[in-house]
Design a protein around this motif. Structure first.
Motif, PDB file in Angstrom:
ATOM      1  N   GLY A  10      25.722  25.422  20.849  1.00  0.00           N
ATOM      2  CA  GLY A  10      26.951  24.644  20.993  1.00  0.00           C
ATOM      3  C   GLY A  10      28.083  25.250  20.193  1.00  0.00           C
ATOM      4  N   SER A  11      29.182  25.577  20.858  1.00  0.00           N
ATOM      5  CA  SER A  11      30.337  26.197  20.193  1.00  0.00           C
ATOM      6  C   SER A  11      31.275  25.128  19.657  1.00  0.00           C
ATOM      7  N   ILE A  12      31.401  25.064  18.344  1.00  0.00           N
ATOM      8  CA  ILE A  12      32.238  24.028  17.743  1.00  0.00           C
ATOM      9  C   ILE A  12      33.724  24.279  17.953  1.00  0.00           C
ATOM     10  N   LEU A  13      34.079  25.427  18.542  1.00  0.00           N
ATOM     11  CA  LEU A  13      35.478  25.661  18.901  1.00  0.00           C
ATOM     12  C   LEU A  13      35.967  24.586  19.868  1.00  0.00           C
ATOM     13  N   SER A  14      35.046  24.015  20.637  1.00  0.00           N
ATOM     14  CA  SER A  14      35.403  22.990  21.624  1.00  0.00           C
ATOM     15  C   SER A  14      35.114  21.579  21.144  1.00  0.00           C
ATOM     16  N   ALA A  15      34.664  21.450  19.896  1.00  0.00           N
ATOM     17  CA  ALA A  15      34.375  20.118  19.360  1.00  0.00           C
ATOM     18  C   ALA A  15      35.665  19.455  18.882  1.00  0.00           C
ATOM     19  N   ASP A  16      35.548  18.209  18.458  1.00  0.00           N
ATOM     20  CA  ASP A  16      36.678  17.460  17.899  1.00  0.00           C
ATOM     21  C   ASP A  16      36.907  17.958  16.477  1.00  0.00           C
ATOM     22  N   LEU A  17      37.986  18.692  16.259  1.00  0.00           N
ATOM     23  CA  LEU A  17      38.214  19.333  14.961  1.00  0.00           C
ATOM     24  C   LEU A  17      38.394  18.335  13.829  1.00  0.00           C
ATOM     25  N   LEU A  18      38.761  17.107  14.145  1.00  0.00           N
ATOM     26  CA  LEU A  18      38.907  16.083  13.111  1.00  0.00           C
ATOM     27  C   LEU A  18      37.592  15.356  12.831  1.00  0.00           C
ATOM     28  N   ASN A  19      36.585  15.633  13.641  1.00  0.00           N
ATOM     29  CA  ASN A  19      35.292  14.957  13.473  1.00  0.00           C
ATOM     30  C   ASN A  19      34.145  15.938  13.672  1.00  0.00           C
ATOM     31  N   LEU A  20      34.247  17.108  13.047  1.00  0.00           N
ATOM     32  CA  LEU A  20      33.256  18.151  13.277  1.00  0.00           C
ATOM     33  C   LEU A  20      31.875  17.780  12.745  1.00  0.00           C
ATOM     34  N   GLU A  21      31.814  17.143  11.602  1.00  0.00           N
ATOM     35  CA  GLU A  21      30.512  16.741  11.075  1.00  0.00           C
ATOM     36  C   GLU A  21      29.810  15.806  12.046  1.00  0.00           C
ATOM     37  N   ARG A  22      30.549  14.852  12.572  1.00  0.00           N
ATOM     38  CA  ARG A  22      29.977  13.922  13.553  1.00  0.00           C
ATOM     39  C   ARG A  22      29.484  14.652  14.792  1.00  0.00           C
ATOM     40  N   ASP A  23      30.319  15.568  15.296  1.00  0.00           N
ATOM     41  CA  ASP A  23      29.968  16.260  16.539  1.00  0.00           C
ATOM     42  C   ASP A  23      28.785  17.209  16.356  1.00  0.00           C
ATOM     43  N   VAL A  24      28.743  17.904  15.219  1.00  0.00           N
ATOM     44  CA  VAL A  24      27.605  18.797  14.959  1.00  0.00           C
ATOM     45  C   VAL A  24      26.326  17.989  14.811  1.00  0.00           C
ATOM     46  N   LYS A  25      26.398  16.864  14.106  1.00  0.00           N
ATOM     47  CA  LYS A  25      25.215  16.010  13.955  1.00  0.00           C
ATOM     48  C   LYS A  25      24.721  15.529  15.312  1.00  0.00           C
ATOM     49  N   GLU A  26      25.645  15.100  16.154  1.00  0.00           N
ATOM     50  CA  GLU A  26      25.246  14.616  17.479  1.00  0.00           C
ATOM     51  C   GLU A  26      24.629  15.743  18.299  1.00  0.00           C
ATOM     52  N   ALA A  27      25.206  16.946  18.215  1.00  0.00           N
ATOM     53  CA  ALA A  27      24.660  18.091  18.943  1.00  0.00           C
ATOM     54  C   ALA A  27      23.228  18.385  18.518  1.00  0.00           C
ATOM     55  N   LEU A  28      22.998  18.405  17.229  1.00  0.00           N
ATOM     56  CA  LEU A  28      21.655  18.683  16.721  1.00  0.00           C
ATOM     57  C   LEU A  28      20.693  17.542  17.066  1.00  0.00           C
ATOM     58  N   ASP A  29      21.179  16.321  16.993  1.00  0.00           N
ATOM     59  CA  ASP A  29      20.322  15.169  17.284  1.00  0.00           C
ATOM     60  C   ASP A  29      19.850  15.159  18.742  1.00  0.00           C
ATOM     61  N   VAL A  30      20.712  15.583  19.669  1.00  0.00           N
ATOM     62  CA  VAL A  30      20.314  15.540  21.079  1.00  0.00           C
ATOM     63  C   VAL A  30      19.502  16.770  21.474  1.00  0.00           C
ATOM     64  N   GLY A  31      19.457  17.788  20.599  1.00  0.00           N
ATOM     65  CA  GLY A  31      18.567  18.907  20.862  1.00  0.00           C
ATOM     66  C   GLY A  31      19.196  20.266  21.075  1.00  0.00           C
ATOM     67  N   VAL A  32      20.463  20.432  20.724  1.00  0.00           N
ATOM     68  CA  VAL A  32      21.062  21.771  20.779  1.00  0.00           C
ATOM     69  C   VAL A  32      20.319  22.678  19.791  1.00  0.00           C
ATOM     70  N   ASP A  33      20.017  23.898  20.201  1.00  0.00           N
ATOM     71  CA  ASP A  33      19.189  24.798  19.396  1.00  0.00           C
ATOM     72  C   ASP A  33      19.955  25.498  18.292  1.00  0.00           C
ATOM     73  N   VAL A  34      21.210  25.838  18.565  1.00  0.00           N
ATOM     74  CA  VAL A  34      22.008  26.678  17.674  1.00  0.00           C
ATOM     75  C   VAL A  34      23.422  26.117  17.622  1.00  0.00           C
ATOM     76  N   ILE A  35      24.055  26.214  16.447  1.00  0.00           N
ATOM     77  CA  ILE A  35      25.472  25.869  16.317  1.00  0.00           C
ATOM     78  C   ILE A  35      26.256  27.178  16.165  1.00  0.00           C
ATOM     79  N   HIS A  36      27.189  27.381  17.085  1.00  0.00           N
ATOM     80  CA  HIS A  36      27.929  28.645  17.183  1.00  0.00           C
ATOM     81  C   HIS A  36      29.298  28.508  16.519  1.00  0.00           C
TER      82      HIS A  36
END
Length: 223
Positions: A10-36
């Motif tokens: 999951g590329s955090i370039l496309s995540a919500d920049l004001l809520n990156l911790e939330r978005d990364v946590k959700e990505a990992l929780d649903v099963g994304v393998d790698v954070i880019h």
């Protein structure tokens, strides 16, 4: 169940920049393998993102995550690489156009226990890889021009993926081929058919309201 033979990054370039911790946590929780992490310097590409302090903070929050750092900076120096290594990078890739001593830098990355990769722009030929196989853990093929998310895949770049796959096979080298740019559920199966195994997904994942469903759609397309 058969173990899957691909990784979704999951590329955090496309995540919500004001809520990156939330978005990364959700990505990992649903099963994304790698954070880019797309690291940009406003020079190699016309954008600026994500310094090592940010990565360090993310590593503290997510100690077990695989963090894939793609350096779109120039020049690529040992100091820059060291900063991201110390901050918690799991993988580091860089562009050969931005580094004077490519082999030396790959060696340096591997000596720190980090996976080392070369990133190839759409117009960068892969022939240089034949001199670097023993230093490579993965190759990142840019299927768009780097700098911004939300672009469409350039079809000609997919041939490069199959070329690299054939080159590695001929040299009996087992490396990962990662693709970055325009990957979505409607084309990920086609991209995989060229030999890619790691798929960087930005807006097609982080830009959706239901991330669990978005990841499931990607998995289903690859099944």
């Amino acid at each position: 169940m058969k173990e899957k033979n691909f990784l979704i990054a999951g590329s955090i370039l496309s995540a919500d920049l004001l809520n990156l911790e939330r978005d990364v946590k959700e990505a990992l929780d649903v099963g994304v393998d790698v954070i880019h992490f797309d690291v940009m310097d406003y020079h190699f590409v016309p954008n600026m993102t994500f310094g090592p302090a940010f990565l360090k903070a993310m590593r503290k929050k997510f100690p077990n995550a695989v963090f894939d750092v793609h350096l779109m900076v120039t020049p690529v120096t040992e100091n820059i690489v060291d900063d991201y290594a110390k901050a918690g990078a799991s993988w580091i890739s860089f562009h050969p156009e931005a580094c004077v001593h490519t082999e030396r830098m790959l060696t340096h990355i591997q000596e720190m226990g980090i996976k080392a990769g070369i990133a190839l722009n759409p117009s960068t030929p892969p022939q240089m890889l034949r001199y670097l196989w023993d230093k490579l853990d993965f190759v990142l093929v840019m299927t768009v021009n780097p700098g911004f998310g939300g672009q469409s895949t350039i079809p000609a770049t997919l041939t490069k993926v199959s070329d690299i796959k054939a080159m590695a096979k001929a040299e009996n080298r087992d490396i990962l081929i990662e693709v970055d740019g325009g990957v979505k559920s409607s084309n990920i199966k086609e991209i995989s058919s060229f030999g890619a195994e790691v798929f960087v997904v930005g807006s097609a994942f982080f830009g959706t309201a239901d991330k669990k469903a978005a990841l499931s759609s990607l998995h289903s397309a690859l099944a």
